[in-house]
Write an enzyme that holds these catalytic residues in place. Structure first.
Site, PDB file in Angstrom:
ATOM      1  N   GLY A 109       0.818  -1.229   0.000  1.00 50.32           N
ATOM      2  CA  GLY A 109       0.000   0.000   0.000  1.00 50.32           C
ATOM      3  C   GLY A 109       0.839   1.261   0.000  1.00 50.32           C
ATOM      4  N   ARG A 112       3.892   5.962   1.949  1.00 41.72           N
ATOM      5  CA  ARG A 112       4.351   7.359   2.070  1.00 41.72           C
ATOM      6  C   ARG A 112       3.806   8.217   0.933  1.00 41.72           C
ATOM      7  NH1 ARG A 112      10.691   7.248   0.432  1.00 41.72           N
ATOM      8  NH2 ARG A 112      10.637   5.519  -1.036  1.00 41.72           N
ATOM      9  N   LYS A 132       4.512  12.244  -2.739  1.00 49.06           N
ATOM     10  CA  LYS A 132       5.345  11.120  -2.283  1.00 49.06           C
ATOM     11  C   LYS A 132       6.273  11.627  -1.190  1.00 49.06           C
ATOM     12  CE  LYS A 132       8.388   7.431  -3.903  1.00 49.06           C
ATOM     13  NZ  LYS A 132       8.854   6.730  -5.110  1.00 49.06           N
ATOM     14  N   GLY A 145       7.214   7.239   6.483  1.00 48.56           N
ATOM     15  CA  GLY A 145       6.346   7.909   5.503  1.00 48.56           C
ATOM     16  C   GLY A 145       7.013   9.057   4.762  1.00 48.56           C
ATOM     17  N   ARG A 202       3.503  13.874  -7.884  1.00 46.68           N
ATOM     18  CA  ARG A 202       3.438  13.144  -9.148  1.00 46.68           C
ATOM     19  C   ARG A 202       2.031  13.193  -9.733  1.00 46.68           C
ATOM     20  NH1 ARG A 202       5.832   7.273  -7.331  1.00 46.68           N
ATOM     21  NH2 ARG A 202       3.949   6.922  -6.110  1.00 46.68           N
ATOM     22  N   ARG A 209      -1.676  -0.095  -9.552  1.00 44.79           N
ATOM     23  CA  ARG A 209      -0.605  -1.037  -9.881  1.00 44.79           C
ATOM     24  C   ARG A 209      -1.156  -2.456  -9.993  1.00 44.79           C
ATOM     25  NH1 ARG A 209       3.565   1.805  -6.885  1.00 44.79           N
ATOM     26  NH2 ARG A 209       2.715   3.889  -6.609  1.00 44.79           N
ATOM     27  N   ASP A 280       4.242  -4.472  -7.342  1.00 42.44           N
ATOM     28  CA  ASP A 280       3.647  -3.233  -6.828  1.00 42.44           C
ATOM     29  C   ASP A 280       4.246  -2.014  -7.520  1.00 42.44           C
ATOM     30  OD1 ASP A 280       5.909  -4.282  -5.249  1.00 42.44           O
ATOM     31  OD2 ASP A 280       5.813  -2.367  -4.218  1.00 42.44           O
ATOM     32  N   ASP A 290       7.310   4.705  -9.956  1.00 43.53           N
ATOM     33  CA  ASP A 290       8.156   4.478  -8.779  1.00 43.53           C
ATOM     34  C   ASP A 290       9.648   4.449  -9.106  1.00 43.53           C
ATOM     35  OD1 ASP A 290       5.979   4.544  -7.181  1.00 43.53           O
ATOM     36  OD2 ASP A 290       6.280   2.582  -6.266  1.00 43.53           O
TER      37      ASP A 290
HETATM   38  P1  AMP Z   1       9.189   1.086  -2.970  1.00 41.55           P
HETATM   39  O1  AMP Z   1      10.333   0.139  -2.870  1.00 41.55           O
HETATM   40  O2  AMP Z   1       9.561   2.525  -2.841  1.00 41.55           O
HETATM   41  O3  AMP Z   1       8.344   0.827  -4.182  1.00 41.55           O
HETATM   42  O4  AMP Z   1       8.271   0.821  -1.685  1.00 41.55           O
HETATM   43  C1  AMP Z   1       7.762  -0.440  -1.337  1.00 41.55           C
HETATM   44  C2  AMP Z   1       6.752  -0.277  -0.257  1.00 41.55           C
HETATM   45  O5  AMP Z   1       7.341   0.280   0.906  1.00 41.55           O
HETATM   46  C3  AMP Z   1       5.572   0.609  -0.605  1.00 41.55           C
HETATM   47  O6  AMP Z   1       4.434   0.090   0.017  1.00 41.55           O
HETATM   48  C4  AMP Z   1       5.981   1.929   0.011  1.00 41.55           C
HETATM   49  O7  AMP Z   1       4.868   2.746   0.302  1.00 41.55           O
HETATM   50  C5  AMP Z   1       6.681   1.481   1.281  1.00 41.55           C
HETATM   51  N1  AMP Z   1       7.675   2.457   1.747  1.00 41.55           N
HETATM   52  C6  AMP Z   1       8.880   2.733   1.209  1.00 41.55           C
HETATM   53  N2  AMP Z   1       9.524   3.678   1.925  1.00 41.55           N
HETATM   54  C7  AMP Z   1       8.699   4.026   2.933  1.00 41.55           C
HETATM   55  C8  AMP Z   1       8.783   4.962   4.011  1.00 41.55           C
HETATM   56  N3  AMP Z   1       9.854   5.728   4.212  1.00 41.55           N
HETATM   57  N4  AMP Z   1       7.734   5.045   4.855  1.00 41.55           N
HETATM   58  C9  AMP Z   1       6.646   4.279   4.680  1.00 41.55           C
HETATM   59  N5  AMP Z   1       6.513   3.386   3.711  1.00 41.55           N
HETATM   60  C10 AMP Z   1       7.513   3.246   2.835  1.00 41.55           C
HETATM   61 MG    MG Z   2       6.785   1.215  -4.977  1.00 41.92          MG
END
Ligand code: AMP
Ligand code: MG
Length: 542
Positions: A109, A112, A132, A145, A202, A209, A280, A290
């Site tokens: 989900g 952030r 983001k 987040g 964005r 997704r 995702d 992403d």
């Molecule tokens: P990503 O690798 O950036 O595509 O993120 C994978 C998952 O981790 C997604 O559900 C993001 O929302 C969550 N995520 C990544 N970084 C953070 C963060 N700093 N705080 C909260 N959720 C995160």
């Molecule tokens: Mg992602």
């Protein structure tokens, strides 16, 4: 002149108004939790200390009918940091799941990312606006987040660069610094340190997704999945709206398969490696989405990945991207199975994908090589031969293809006597692409032989030198935002200097043109950047 207010945009909230969600008490809602049976949770952005505009994209702003000249950067930063929520916005975080590095990871989900609203522009297009790095949501899973400046700028610049390169992508409206620091362990070596925080805004038709559908399938929420599919088709794929039953879903799924295939062909064309092709991170619209530890092939090496977190298995290396896309599409197909009438139908569509992908790939490679006729057997052998030759010594991918176009003029000048001149002459324009001062003799010999074969074959399509050069230069970018260039933007902005960033934001607008603006960046990756963090490879830390 100012006077335009971002809060006066024409907002709508079709996602939350069409689908079930969780409306939680704000205090509770930021706690990590599973949210079965819903498509999203309402959540407002967490406030930041000192929002300040770093950069905005004039052309992305136009998608929202915003004219940056008329905007007040202070008001803009308030809204696009999440500090001020305009009337008419209903912010939420979406629920989705996904396979990460080949393993089912359960509920992920928007941990952030927070969608503020959708905007319908004057030509009737609908754009979802998403922050983001806007703070915790029920999907943050214990993380903060937030997003750091370096990853936010990388997403901001590359989204806009991809758009101008003609590669389907989510767009980036702006990058705003928050004035707060964010603690990250950049090298994952137990040394967390504070870094400046930022928020990228964005835009996309939607940020839906593959994982949105997978999470429903995993929890056997067939009704929710069906609702979601209908929403997506009604809102975004109206061409399938009036179709009925399984046929409707199959047509739509085939469309997703096709757009994903052509996206990957585009990535291969420009030398882009996404780096984290988890399910995702695949858009239902076939958009690049992403931006994390992505990179560009500096040295031609199809086995390269910029993502140090994936260095061992290289699952998401450059040349694996078509196969990974196929794997991801199969996961989506499996999730949608009950609507598509079972997995056999999915398999048939995916078999077609492989043929269609290959046809598109060959046609794209033909264009890179300036060959305008249908690809023939000799051409296929030359494409395979080029891969072998380029691997023999370190050659810069982008420079190689641009310089290759120059050879056509040289070759044709020799006319009848083409065989007489020393074929090594053909190496001259390519020297700018060599990383080694003196590449090995066998490598040079193989390259010269390939060039001779290529130049003679390329004559057989019946087009002029000018036509070939034009096609090549419209296909092979002159400017790409290489990782080391982005790092220079980041280093500048971190010190309060946006000069390099501004220059790069100008250069990205004409990536196929050899101009004073782009030529400054038409250089191999410098040696100092080979092993410097962020300049070639980088971790997932963001
Ligand atoms: P990503 O690798 O950036 O595509 O993120 C994978 C998952 O981790 C997604 O559900 C993001 O929302 C969550 N995520 C990544 N970084 C953070 C963060 N700093 N705080 C909260 N959720 C995160
Ligand atoms: Mg992602």
């Amino acid at each position: 002149m100012t006077g335009m207010k971002v809060c006066q945009m024409n907002f709508k909230n079709s996602f939350v108004e069409s689908l079930p969600g969780l409306s939680l008490n704000q205090e509770v809602s930021r706690q990590a939790q599973q949210t079965p049976g819903v498509a999203y949770s309402f959540v407002t952005p967490e406030k930041v200390s000192h929002p300040s505009l770093i950069s905005w994209s004039e052309s992305a702003a136009q998608l929202l009918d915003l004219d940056v000249v008329k905007l007040d950067p202070v008001e803009f930063a308030q809204v696009f940091s999440g500090n001020h929520v305009c009337a008419g916005m209903k912010p939420y975080a979406a629920r989705y799941g996904g396979h990460q590095f080949g393993h089912w990871a359960g509920q992920l989900g928007d941990g952030r990312a927070i969608t503020l609203a959708e905007v319908v522009n004057s030509v009737g297009q609908s754009w979802e606006i998403q922050l983001k790095g806007a703070g915790r949501t029920p999907y943050s899973r214990g993380a903060d987040g937030r997003a750091v400046l370096r990853s936010s700028l990388r997403e901001y610049v590359c989204s806009e660069a991809m758009y101008h390169l003609g590669v389907p992508t989510t767009r980036a409206l702006s990058c705003v610094s928050t004035g707060d620091s964010v603690v990250r362990d950049l090298f994952y070596d137990g040394n967390p340190a504070p870094e400046p925080g930022a928020i990228t805004t964005r835009l996309a038709p939607s940020f839906i997704r593959f994982g949105h559908f997978q999470i429903c399938a995993f929890h056997s929420e067939l009704e929710l999945m069906t609702q979601l599919v209908h929403y997506v088709i009604d809102q975004h794929f109206p061409q399938f709206k009036t179709l009925q039953g399984e046929y409707k879903y199959l047509q739509w799924y085939s469309h997703v398969v096709e757009t994903t295939a052509s996206l990957i062909v585009d990535w291969l064309r420009v030398g882009f490696v996404h780096g984290v092709m988890n399910t995702d991170n695949l858009s239902i619209h076939g958009l690049t989405i992403d931006y994390g530890p992505y990179g560009w092939l500096d040295v031609y090496d199809p086995d390269w990945t910029p993502n140090t977190t994936d260095a061992q298995h290289r699952r998401y290396r450059f040349a694996a991207q078509p196969a990974i896309a196929l794997w991801n599409l199969a996961q989506l197909g499996e999730a949608l199975g009950p609507l598509l009438g079972g997995f056999q139908a999915v398999e048939d569509i995916l078999t077609d994908y492989q043929q269609s992908f290959r046809d598109q790939l060959l046609s794209m490679m033909g264009k890179k090589l300036g060959f305008q006729a249908k690809m023939d057997q000799r051409g296929i052998e030359l494409i395979e031969g080029l891969d072998r030759v380029l691997r023999m010594t370190e050659i810069d991918t982008t420079i190689f293809y641009r310089q290759l176009a120059e050879l056509h003029g040289l070759y044709s000048e020799q006319g009848e006597g083409a065989g007489k001149k020393d074929p090594k002459t053909f190496l001259e324009p390519l020297r700018a692409a060599f990383y080694a001062e003196a590449p090995s003799e066998p490598a040079l010999k193989a390259l010269v032989q390939w060039l001779q074969d290529y130049l003679s074959w390329s004559q057989t399509d019946g087009t002029s030198v000018e036509e070939k050069v034009q096609m090549m230069n419209q296909t092979n970018p002159f400017f790409i935002p290489r990782n080391y260039i982005l790092q220079q933007c980041i280093d500048g902005v971190a010190k309060g200097d946006t000069a390099v960033l501004n220059k790069v934001m100008m250069a990205i607008k004409t990536p196929y043109e050899d101009s004073a603006l782009t030529r400054e960046f038409f250089k191999k990756r410098p040696e100092w950047a080979r092993h410097k963090a962020g300049c070639s490879a980088l971790s997932c830390s963001s």
